[in-house]
Scaffold this motif. Structure first.
Motif, mmCIF file in Angstrom:
data_model
loop_
_atom_site.group_PDB
_atom_site.id
_atom_site.type_symbol
_atom_site.label_atom_id
_atom_site.label_comp_id
_atom_site.label_asym_id
_atom_site.label_seq_id
_atom_site.Cartn_x
_atom_site.Cartn_y
_atom_site.Cartn_z
ATOM 1 N N GLY B 116 0.661 -1.001 -0.061
ATOM 2 C CA GLY B 116 -0.054 0.062 -0.029
ATOM 3 C C GLY B 116 0.927 1.321 -0.165
ATOM 4 O O GLY B 116 0.648 1.987 -0.776
ATOM 5 N N TRP B 117 1.899 1.437 0.751
ATOM 6 C CA TRP B 117 2.645 2.280 0.947
ATOM 7 C C TRP B 117 3.514 2.826 -0.230
ATOM 8 O O TRP B 117 3.592 3.830 -1.249
ATOM 9 N N LEU B 118 4.100 1.682 -1.196
ATOM 10 C CA LEU B 118 4.718 1.915 -2.118
ATOM 11 C C LEU B 118 3.911 2.349 -3.353
ATOM 12 O O LEU B 118 4.076 3.241 -4.203
ATOM 13 N N GLU B 119 2.335 2.090 -3.335
ATOM 14 C CA GLU B 119 1.524 2.320 -4.280
ATOM 15 C C GLU B 119 1.300 3.693 -4.115
ATOM 16 O O GLU B 119 1.166 4.555 -5.137
ATOM 17 N N GLN B 120 1.081 4.413 -2.842
ATOM 18 C CA GLN B 120 0.817 5.678 -2.476
ATOM 19 C C GLN B 120 2.101 6.550 -2.890
ATOM 20 O O GLN B 120 2.024 7.369 -3.521
ATOM 21 N N ARG B 121 3.401 6.157 -2.785
ATOM 22 C CA ARG B 121 4.302 6.669 -2.988
ATOM 23 C C ARG B 121 4.257 6.922 -4.760
ATOM 24 O O ARG B 121 4.623 8.222 -5.133
ATOM 25 N N GLU B 123 1.872 7.002 -6.409
ATOM 26 C CA GLU B 123 0.627 7.834 -7.080
ATOM 27 C C GLU B 123 1.029 9.157 -6.865
ATOM 28 O O GLU B 123 0.681 10.128 -7.470
ATOM 29 N N SER B 124 1.911 9.743 -5.664
ATOM 30 C CA SER B 124 2.113 10.849 -5.299
ATOM 31 C C SER B 124 3.457 11.508 -6.162
ATOM 32 O O SER B 124 3.744 12.540 -6.020
ATOM 33 N N GLY B 125 3.888 10.563 -7.293
ATOM 34 C CA GLY B 125 4.789 10.989 -8.124
ATOM 35 C C GLY B 125 6.362 10.705 -7.475
ATOM 36 O O GLY B 125 7.201 11.454 -8.145
ATOM 37 N N GLU B 126 6.067 10.259 -6.570
ATOM 38 C CA GLU B 126 7.534 9.734 -6.052
ATOM 39 C C GLU B 126 8.347 8.703 -7.150
ATOM 40 O O GLU B 126 7.936 7.744 -7.292
ATOM 41 N N THR B 127 9.732 9.188 -7.625
ATOM 42 C CA THR B 127 10.191 8.297 -8.624
ATOM 43 C C THR B 127 11.371 7.479 -7.930
ATOM 44 O O THR B 127 12.027 6.690 -8.746
ATOM 45 N N LEU B 172 9.985 0.357 -9.687
ATOM 46 C CA LEU B 172 10.232 1.408 -10.279
ATOM 47 C C LEU B 172 10.848 1.040 -11.605
ATOM 48 O O LEU B 172 10.538 1.980 -12.649
ATOM 49 N N SER B 173 11.449 0.199 -11.932
ATOM 50 C CA SER B 173 12.198 -0.027 -13.006
ATOM 51 C C SER B 173 11.367 -0.467 -14.142
ATOM 52 O O SER B 173 10.255 -1.340 -14.007
#
Ligand code: FES
Ligand code: FES
Lengths: 777, 173
Positions: B116-121, B123-127, B172-173
């Motif tokens: 859930g956390w990685l998904e939220q990151r 979605e918030s545009g964290e790359t 991310l990759s």
């Protein structure tokens, strides 16, 4: 044929011969499916524990596969994988082709309790001999198959071939024509460690894929047909007595949809319902039944534990564990004399998942097996639990079957057995299978605890050598595991059976690792055995009726007395080093003569030499111990920072050197050591059971608005250090367990590091910010 | 008297209708006892350990303190059982590769919380993938609004942090 005792009585039918296909990984066996498989006679080779007709098997090899029957159970530490590696090695099979049935009183031999880091050490060789016996039988079968002598055969990956030819036969082919029952042969030739292919490799955990995909069945997931849900309602104090169930609340409980019954016998109270939620509601005093209890004798107060443990009036026995040389003469003659006292409070196992069990108690025995009660439990010893549940129910042992189902990691004797007793009583009363899961508050509040310990040390140094050493340990029992006395279960004690007498010695329990492995010429270790409850006389460990606890029920928590004894020993040795101006690592090396002990300490030399200089709030400390003073060698180095304003200690780095003999699975071993370090830091810095005159008040993890008093926190992710581990492998030495050797080094290393960082020694665990501030003031 | 309730939830992508006698029944028991989910586990019942973690409409939720009546009709519920039955999700594979568990009782919460956390990151545009310190802070309830702490009593923390970082990098990759 080999010289083994050999019978040709064919396979017994029944659950003894269930098997898992060669091609399947070890799966979670559905009991009914397993029994169906087992029902038919089948060809193969079976390795029994004894020649008796009713012997259980260690190992079953059929054309469909190999199954290990292990009395040692997977507690989450990886022994299923490691034991499988040992068996597969001797069988010359690849990994991943062996089934594993564990802890079932109808199927698996009694290998005693899975505890004390003894699974690899004692359970491993038993299974290894069984596998070696089976391998010899396979060679015999192959020699017959080819009509050649055995010395021409080579085995690899489940195939035996004739050397220098292309003639080969698979185990499946051999087993299809075999019908052998052999007895495990103590003298069966073993594979040489030089030829090991699988032992010594970091084989991945066999059950982990099922665990990360939620396919794995924990005891909490066991569901049987017709099963109801139960919850227990514990007395308002350890010594409280049942008075009444408020009638209005009983009506309220009865109105809960799905409510089945309330069970009350003496001080045992439980509820049973169709659904788990209804059971929870019925057990909740604000929505279900309300029970009133009469207060009993108050417990010894938490604040007075250090004095109370040392009070002779609380001792029922004193034992001298070590007496070497003459301490009384040597100590006063030493040029430097030091005394110090240490203390560790009650601590708990605090399993992540609360205790849970399912019991199915029938009014009639099963026609085929004679079993009347079946219990699914995460106990560490299915046989002992069987005996205690049988006597709790007034049944012969043979009519109770206990089946192991993995729970959350237990770290010793926690509530796993007790909850099985609860389930048995509720199932008996309800006439249906009942699943009982404790609430978190039940678990924290009633699990058997690791007892508090008080230590008094005196030592003398002359010319840089420790010439006298005395350690007096005062502690309640560290062993109260279940036995045939139902009073060893909470359900038995609450229904009026007294617990078993307290032990006569503290040998490898309360004074575990009291003895040091240093060569001090004069040493004495004494155990003062503290009575947990009122006993029948001053020097008696036998409980007096009615049961009245002075100190809360206590038992085996990871490494037993070893954690706190090593804390005291290794702190005190540092105190002697400081008093005599010696380097702590040098003093340890000088005081050891065993090359393997010296090797683990020397493995820290480099990191020790580069340690923070200390004195400015950052420092490092070391500790050494041999597990139980005779097994694994461990040395640990810890760095700490101490915040002088808040009193908070942080442990950013820990280095461990570890020698447990032959390493079966290096990564599994590292995982265990990491767990020891992390749990050890928690127990050193944070963990303390809080209680009042009635019982435990730290019943959840964290203090908050709903739980305003101190609770029982464990280490958080943000508090975990970097952990570096040096493994010393000894392929030609016996393999020793690693479940708890390392934890004993942690508190000493941290305490010594705090001293290096601040110049202040903290002799009481846990080293909370408040205690640190007190000490710094 | 308790109020009965019927709800249709989308559990791991599948419509499931449940009826409870008491609309205060926590989602955890509904999932475990009526919807055959094994991933969500009871650890504490008081939102202090994480064992019961699921995602409700993508939000990290402690199902032990989530009465069914508070879960909207038609809400989607994701559990470990549905993350990937073959264990092919990057977090599952990373946990196996890093051998990031002992008893693994805590693993449901830690994987689902991290998912859930990685998904939220994301979605918030964290790359960037989170650092080890950020992962530890998340699991200790020290990131953003969330004060949810995740416990592991066995001490597999170091491996779990490593596994989450590995999975985050892969995602991310
Ligand atoms: S069970 Fe929900 S947070 Fe512990
Ligand atoms: S692996 Fe056992 S609680 Fe985390």
């Amino acid at each position: 044929m080999t010289t083994n005792e050999l019978t040709r009585r064919g396979f017994l039918t029944g659950v003894g011969s269930l098997a898992v296909a060669f091609t399947l990984g070890p799966a979670v066996l559905d009991q009914q499916a397993a029994q169906a498989v087992a029902a038919g006679r089948r060809p193969g080779v079976r390795i029994d524990e004894t020649p008796a007709d009713d012997s259980l098997a260690w190992l079953v090899l059929t054309p469909a596969g190999v199954t290990i029957h292990s009395g040692k159970v997977e507690l989450g530490t990886g022994v299923q994988t490691a034991l499988t590696q040992i068996v597969v090695e001797e069988l010359h099979l690849p990994t991943g082709r062996v089934g594993y049935v564990q802890g079932d009183t109808q199927v698996t031999p009694d290998q005693g309790t899975t505890a004390g880091s003894k699974t690899i050490q004692n359970g491993g060789p038993e299974l290894r001999r069984a596998a070696a016996t089976a391998f010899q039988a396979l060679l015999d079968l192959a020699a017959e198959w080819f009509g050649v002598s055995r010395d021409r055969l080579v085995a690899s990956d489940g195939v035996i071939s004739v050397a220098g030819t292309r003639r080969r036969v698979t185990y499946e082919q051999l087993l299809a024509n075999a019908d052998l029952v052999l007895v495990a042969d103590r003298d069966a030739p073993l594979a040489s460690p030089d030829d090991y292919r699988i032992v010594g490799q970091s084989e991945p955990r066999v059950e982990l894929p099922d665990k990360v995909t939620a396919r794995f069945r924990y005891v909490h997931d066991v569901r049987v047909p017709g099963m109801l849900h139960g919850r227990v309602i514990r007395p308002a104090g350890r010594n409280a007595r049942f008075q009444a169930i408020d009638p209005g609340s009983l009506d309220r409980a009865r109105a809960i949809p799905g409510f089945v019954t309330v069970v009350q016998r003496d001080n045992f109270v439980g509820v049973v319902a169709d659904t788990e939620w209804a059971a929870i509601q019925a057990a909740n005093p604000s929505t279900g039944i309300e029970v009133t209890w009469e207060d009993g004798q108050p417990l010894v107060a938490q604040e007075s534990l250090p004095e109370a443990l040392r009070d002779p009036a609380n001792h029922y026995r004193t034992v001298e564990v070590v007496g070497v040389g003459d301490v009384d003469e040597a100590l006063p003659a030493a040029s430097i004399q030091v005394e110090a006292s240490y203390f560790t409070p009650f601590q708990m196992h605090a399993a992540m998942g609360p205790s849970c069990a399912v019991a199915d108690v029938r009014s009639q025995p099963d026609r085929e097996t004679g079993v009347r009660a079946t219990v699914w439990s995460s106990t560490q010893n299915v046989y002992n639990l069987r005996d205690s549940v049988a006597s709790l129910l007034g049944l012969p042992s043979g009519s109770v079957r206990v089946i192991y189902e993995e729970g959350a990691g237990c770290y010793g004797h926690n509530g796993a057995d007790d909850v099985a007793g609860d389930a048995a009583l509720l199932s008996e009363a309800a006439g249906r299978p009942v699943r009982v899961q404790w609430s978190r508050q039940d678990e924290h509040g009633w699990e058997p605890l690791g007892p508090a310990m008080a230590h008094d040390l005196r030592g003398g140094v002359t010319n840089g050598e420790v010439v006298a050493w005395e350690h007096i340990t005062s502690t309640p029992t560290h062993v109260s595991r279940p036995n045939a006395n139902p009073g060893t279960l909470i359900a038995g004690a609450l229904t009026g059976t007294l617990p078993s007498p307290l032990p006569n010695s503290s040998g490898n329990t309360g004074t575990r690792n009291g003895p040091v492995n240093y060569t001090f010429p004069n040493r004495r270790v004494i155990g003062k055995l503290v009575r947990s409850f009122e006993t029948t006389g001053e020097t008696s460990g036998t409980p007096a009726a009615p049961l009245r606890y002075r100190f809360m029920r206590s038992t085996a928590l990871r490494s037993l007395g070893g954690f706190s004894n090593s804390f005291a020993n290794e702190s005190f040795l540092d105190e002697l080093a400081a008093a005599s101006g010696a380097d702590p690592l040098e003093l340890r090396l000088r005081s050891l003569d065993d090359p393997r002990a010296i090797a683990v300490v020397e493995a820290l030399s480099e990191v020790w030499a580069a340690r923070p200089s200390g004195g400015d709030g950052a420092g490092a400390g070391i500790a050494f111990q041999r597990y139980e003073a005779e097994f694994a060698y461990v040395a640990a180095y810890a760095e700490v920072t101490v915040d002088a304003d808040s009193g908070a200690i942080r442990v950013p780095r820990v280095v461990v050197a570890h020698d447990c003999g032959l390493i079966i699975n290096p990564d599994g071993l590292r995982n265990q050591i990491e767990g020891n370090v992390i749990q050890g830091i928690g127990r050193t810095l944070k963990e303390e059971v809080h209680f009042d005159a009635r019982g435990v008040t730290s019943v959840v993890w964290e203090q908050n608005q709903f739980n305003p008093t101190p609770q029982y926190p464990v280490l958080r992710f943000s508090e975990v250090p970097d952990i570096e581990i040096t493994l010393i492998d000894r392929p030609h030495e016996p393999a020793w367990g690693s479940g708890e050797p390392a934890i004993g080094c942690v508190p000493g290393a941290i305490g010594n590091a705090v001293f290096a960082a601040t110049g202040v020694r903290i002799r009481t665990l846990p080293m909370t910010p408040a205690r640190v501030l007190d000490a710094l003031a | 008297m308790p109020t009965p309730l019927t709800r249709t939830l989308v559990v791991n992508g599948e419509d499931r209708t449940v009826t409870v006698a008491d609309d205060g029944e926590q989602l955890l028991y509904v999932l475990r006892n009526q919807l055959d989910q094994r991933g969500p586990r009871f650890g504490c019942g008081v939102a202090q350990c994480g064992a019961c973690t699921v995602l409700v409409d993508g939000e990290i939720r402690r199902s032990c303190v989530t009465p069914l009546r508070t879960v909207p009709e038609g809400a989607s519920v994701a559990t470990l059982d549905g993350l990937d039955a073959n264990g092919a999700h990057p977090l599952q594979r990373a946990f196996i590769e890093q051998q990031a568990a002992q008893c693994a009782f805590c693993v449901n919460g830690i994987i689902m919380g991290a998912a859930g956390w990685l998904e939220q990151r994301n979605e918030s545009g964290e790359t960037a993938a989170p650092s080890d310190e950020e992962i530890a802070a998340f699991l200790s309830g020290e990131v953003g609004e969330s004060t949810f702490n995740y416990l592991c009593r066995c001490g597999a923390h170091v491996r779990m942090i490593r596994a989450i970082r590995q999975a985050a990098e892969e995602l991310l990759s």
